[in-house]
Scaffold this active site. Structure first.
Site, PDB file in Angstrom:
ATOM      1  N   LYS A  10      23.727  80.072  38.573  1.00  0.00           N
ATOM      2  CA  LYS A  10      24.072  79.261  39.872  1.00  0.00           C
ATOM      3  C   LYS A  10      23.359  77.977  39.703  1.00  0.00           C
ATOM      4  CE  LYS A  10      21.597  78.840  42.627  1.00  0.00           C
ATOM      5  NZ  LYS A  10      20.366  78.928  43.712  1.00  0.00           N
ATOM      6  N   GLY A  98      19.032  83.448  38.828  1.00  0.00           N
ATOM      7  CA  GLY A  98      19.290  84.830  37.682  1.00  0.00           C
ATOM      8  C   GLY A  98      18.918  85.974  38.481  1.00  0.00           C
ATOM      9  N   GLY A  99      18.150  86.402  39.316  1.00  0.00           N
ATOM     10  CA  GLY A  99      18.064  87.637  40.012  1.00  0.00           C
ATOM     11  C   GLY A  99      19.333  87.747  40.765  1.00  0.00           C
ATOM     12  N   SER A 100      19.516  86.883  41.644  1.00  0.00           N
ATOM     13  CA  SER A 100      20.806  87.058  42.702  1.00  0.00           C
ATOM     14  C   SER A 100      22.218  87.409  41.902  1.00  0.00           C
ATOM     15  CB  SER A 100      20.663  85.911  43.465  1.00  0.00           C
ATOM     16  OG  SER A 100      19.750  85.708  44.329  1.00  0.00           O
ATOM     17  N   ASP A 130      21.160  83.935  47.823  1.00  0.00           N
ATOM     18  CA  ASP A 130      21.964  83.425  46.763  1.00  0.00           C
ATOM     19  C   ASP A 130      23.009  84.685  46.284  1.00  0.00           C
ATOM     20  OD1 ASP A 130      21.096  80.807  46.717  1.00  0.00           O
ATOM     21  OD2 ASP A 130      19.755  81.140  45.209  1.00  0.00           O
TER      22      ASP A 130
END
Length: 276
Positions: A10, A98-100, A130
């Site tokens: 993102k 990244g985690g989202s 996010d």
């Protein structure tokens, strides 16, 4: 049946912080785009739920019960036991979701695998601000605390180089160091999409200044990117990843290659922004 879904990076092409709510959450106004960095989540039905993390960034993300992928899978009913593999390519705590993105891919994959509805936006937000925006992986305007998502018809063809100086920054710290919590919203989007690059250059990331105070390497990254004369360059999210936009894939790739050669320890990625 096995389902594999990409989890793109993102990129907050701009990020304006409009207000601080009484509950401590920030009201945002952001134009968001995505870049496929090769991260993906693979799911298959199993006797019990498990998570395996592979890929070039796997050593930096040990499996734990608090992992957003496992938390996302846990939002589905008991009995939806799933074997999950996460291919990790993006740096941890780097401002590119990244985690989202992993959580969003897991939610979409679980819904497909078990033929169940997705959790609502409020529940998605419990995983992170996010997550709702990452459910789409296409250009959007994100507003509110992350729950208001407006799809864009399209962006002009744009190509990005992402650079992270191999350092993680704390989102909470960056927001806490933001001097003004009440800033102007984005300017109205132009009616002609070809004007968006010029429009973007006039917008901002309100978190960039406090991130530079917390991690001066952000300035080094921006200096490196601006040497390639991009359309626009700035930090994404709360950092420390920064981006540069170009009108050609070759220019974005050259920026990534020369930056990587000059700074072997930095993380880079390049490619076209996802259009839909």
């Amino acid at each position: 049946m096995t389902i594999r879904l990409n989890a793109p990076a993102k990129i907050n092409l701009c990020l304006h912080v409009l207000a601080l709510r009484p509950d401590g959450r920030h009201v945002l106004d952001s134009l968001v785009a995505f870049l496929d960095c090769g991260e993906w989540v693979e799911l298959r039905r199993a006797a019990k739920t498990s998570l395996q993390i592979i890929g070039p960034q796997s050593a930096n993300l040990p499996v734990s019960a608090n992992n957003l992928v496992l938390r996302a899978a846990g939002l589905f009913p008991a009995g939806c036991d799933t074997e999950i593999t996460l291919h990790k390519t993006m740096p941890i705590a780097s401002g590119i979701g990244g985690g989202s993105a992993d959580a969003a891919a897991t939610l979409n994959g679980m819904a497909q695998l078990w033929d169940l509805p997705l959790p609502d936006v409020t529940t998605q937000l419990d995983l992170g601000a996010d997550v709702p925006v990452c459910m789409q992986s296409r250009p959007v305007v994100m507003q509110g605390i992350g729950e208001i998502i407006s799809l864009l018809p399209k962006l002009p063809p744009l190509f990005a180089c992402l650079v992270n100086p191999a350092c993680a920054v704390s989102t909470v710290l960056i927001f806490n160091q933001l001097v003004s919590k009440a800033n102007p919203a984005m300017d109205a989007l132009p009616g002609d999409i070809l004007q968006i690059p010029d429009w973007l250059a006039q917008q901002r990331n309100d978190l960039q200044a406090p991130a530079i105070l917390a991690e001066p390497m952000v300035t080094s990254v921006l200096t490196e990117l601006r040497a390639h004369a991009p359309i626009v360059s700035r930090m994404s999210g709360s950092g420390a990843t920064c981006f540069a936009l170009f009108k050609s894939l070759e220019a974005a790739q050259f920026c990534a290659q020369t930056t990587q050669a000059a700074h072997p320890n930095w993380w880079t990625a390049s490619g076209p922004l996802l259009a839909s």
